[in-house]
Scaffold this active site. Structure first.
Site: not given
Ligand code: PNW
Length: 458
Positions: A83, A127, A172, A298, A300, A352
């Site tokens: 990616r 991005h 995002e 994504n 985290y 991600e």
């Protein structure tokens, strides 16, 4: 092998896509080479105090020059997919007018280089590195930017869409709008909630219109968007904390998922925003709800909401990464199951997942047991979600390389491959060896399973 092996065999189908991820501004460097125009991140890095270590993206990982070696590295890991993102001002400086052939050639060579190595290209259009000239008229707050983005999407698809596995419109939108236009800690560094919400709406609108335009021109790629999402949990069961958690979930998750899958923005958030709510034109909501072929998440960490202001992660009792983010893999299962339960989602990817940790560089090796542990536990969390019925198609580690970590500069390292910035030498960390061992073992099993029973192997 000293690292725990996730139970891949039973849960993950053979066609499950394992990958690594990067983005253009964070790795390429060559900020003004071969006709590239400036982006808002080139500009933001020049603002005093904007980047923790005062660094910029001028050189980064010099991936623009080293891309062939980097693709060899990706191939050596045994991943199925890579990616990456395209720098809009590299392929169309200024965001409008003439295209830059040298920029287009770079990404076309990259895509062909991936295919030659048997790796599926997962391309992201935006991005975050918007052409600077578009910021002069308001950036994403300007409806004109929506149309320039659709043209950009069409140009990339015309040039290389026939060879891409997927095209992601935006990475995002919450981060771009809230951190970029409301908190001002990311480019373009604006501090206005009204601007942030208008920018957010235009990002979502341009996503939907780009999907329609790409389908109209017969795009061969699967199309989708990538959101940063977390489960939002209340700090206590008090009514005030519960209400705060509901609102924060509204601003982070429902603000994006409701228009994508239900055709409207959440009423409670619109009410909360009051005069800062975005201006919509007739047809905008229908465009945003254009069906997708896949969606990326994504992940985290979780988010904890408290009515008494920001919640300090240090009181959680969970280990923290170098970003101060809690290691909380259970949150990934919770999030994926919730998305599947509350929305008619297409197949999902974790696009991600990873962490910034202290690496121990010793005798030509890079020890990062915390990162291996983080990745292994999150892969297990994905497996848990799949056992609960969530349709998952892939998982990608953030990131292939240590790179420019936005406002944190180069001090925070997310790579499974270490980069010595003085020499640009790449060294596989223990986590990369672990990931790669797992993927090669899986390929070995798949090959063994495909040998027909009635043949004898020499
Ligand atoms: C993502 N937050 O950014 C980006 O997609 C990557 O480019 C980045 O390197 C990576 O995560 C690690 O930071 C985020 O504050 C930045 O919640 C900030 C947040 C989330 C994601």
């Amino acid at each position: 092998n000293k690292f725990p092996q996730p139970t891949l065999g039973s849960t993950f189908p053979e066609k499950f896509v394992w990958g690594v991820a990067t983005s253009a501004f964070q790795i390429e460097g060559a900020a003004f080479a071969d006709g590239k125009g400036p982006s808002i991140w080139d500009d933001f890095c020049k603002q005093p105090g904007a980047i923790a270590d005062g660094s910029d993206g001028l050189l980064a990982c010099e991936h623009y020059q080293r891309w062939q070696d980097d693709l060899d590295l990706v191939a050596s890991l045994g991943v199925d997919a890579y990616r990456f993102s395209v720098s809009w001002p590299r392929v169309r400086p200024g965001g409008a007018g003439a295209w830059n052939e040298k920029g287009l050639d770079f990404y076309e060579r990259l895509v062909d280089g991936l295919l030659a190595r048997g790796i599926k290209p997962y391309l992201t259009l935006n991005h975050w590195d918007l052409p600077s000239e578009l910021q002069a008229t308001g950036g994403w707050t300007d409806r004109n930017t929506v149309h320039r983005f659709v043209e950009y999407a069409q140009g990339i698809d015309r040039r290389m869409g026939d060879r891409l596995a997927t095209i992601t419109t935006h990475n995002e939108p919450w981060v771009m709008s809230v951190l970029g236009y409301e908190q001002g800690i990311f480019a373009p560094g604006i501090k206005s909630r009204a601007a942030a919400m208008q920018a957010s709406h235009h990002l979502m609108l341009s996503h939907g219109l780009a999907l329609q335009a790409l389908r109209a021109q017969g795009s061969k790629a699967r199309l989708g968007i990538v959101l940063n999402l977390s489960p939002v949990q209340a700090a206590t069961d008090s009514d005030a904390d519960q209400a705060q958690a509901h609102l924060e979930d509204g601003k982070l998750l429902r603000w994006y998922m409701d228009p994508l899958f239900k055709g409207h923005y959440p009423e409670d958030v619109i009410g909360h925003l009051g005069a800062d709510a975005p201006v919509l034109h007739t047809g905008d909501l229908a465009a945003i709800a254009t069906p997708m072929d896949f969606m990326g998440v994504n992940y985290y960490s979780r988010s904890v909401a408290s009515a008494n202001g920001p919640w300090d992660t240090r009181q959680s009792g969970h280990p923290l990464t170098e970003m101060g983010w809690e290691v909380y893999p259970e949150g990934l299962t919770e999030l994926l199951v919730r998305m599947h339960t509350d929305y008619p989602v297409p197949p999902l990817y974790v696009t991600e997942n990873g962490g910034a940790f202290k690496d121990l560089v010793q005798d030509g090796q890079v020890h990062d047991a915390d990162r291996t542990d983080y990745i292994a536990r999150h892969i297990e969390a994905v497996a848990q979600a799949m056992r609960q019925g969530v349709r998952m198609e892939g998982y990608m580690v953030w990131s292939l390389l240590d790179n420019f970590e936005w406002a944190s500069g180069y001090a925070k390292r997310f790579g499974i491959v270490h980069v010595d910035y003085a020499t640009q030498k790449r060294t596989l960390k223990d986590s990369a060896h672990w990931y790669s061992n797992m993927l090669h073992a899986r390929k070995g099993r798949a090959a063994a399973a495909s040998i027909p029973h009635n043949t004898t192997t020499p």
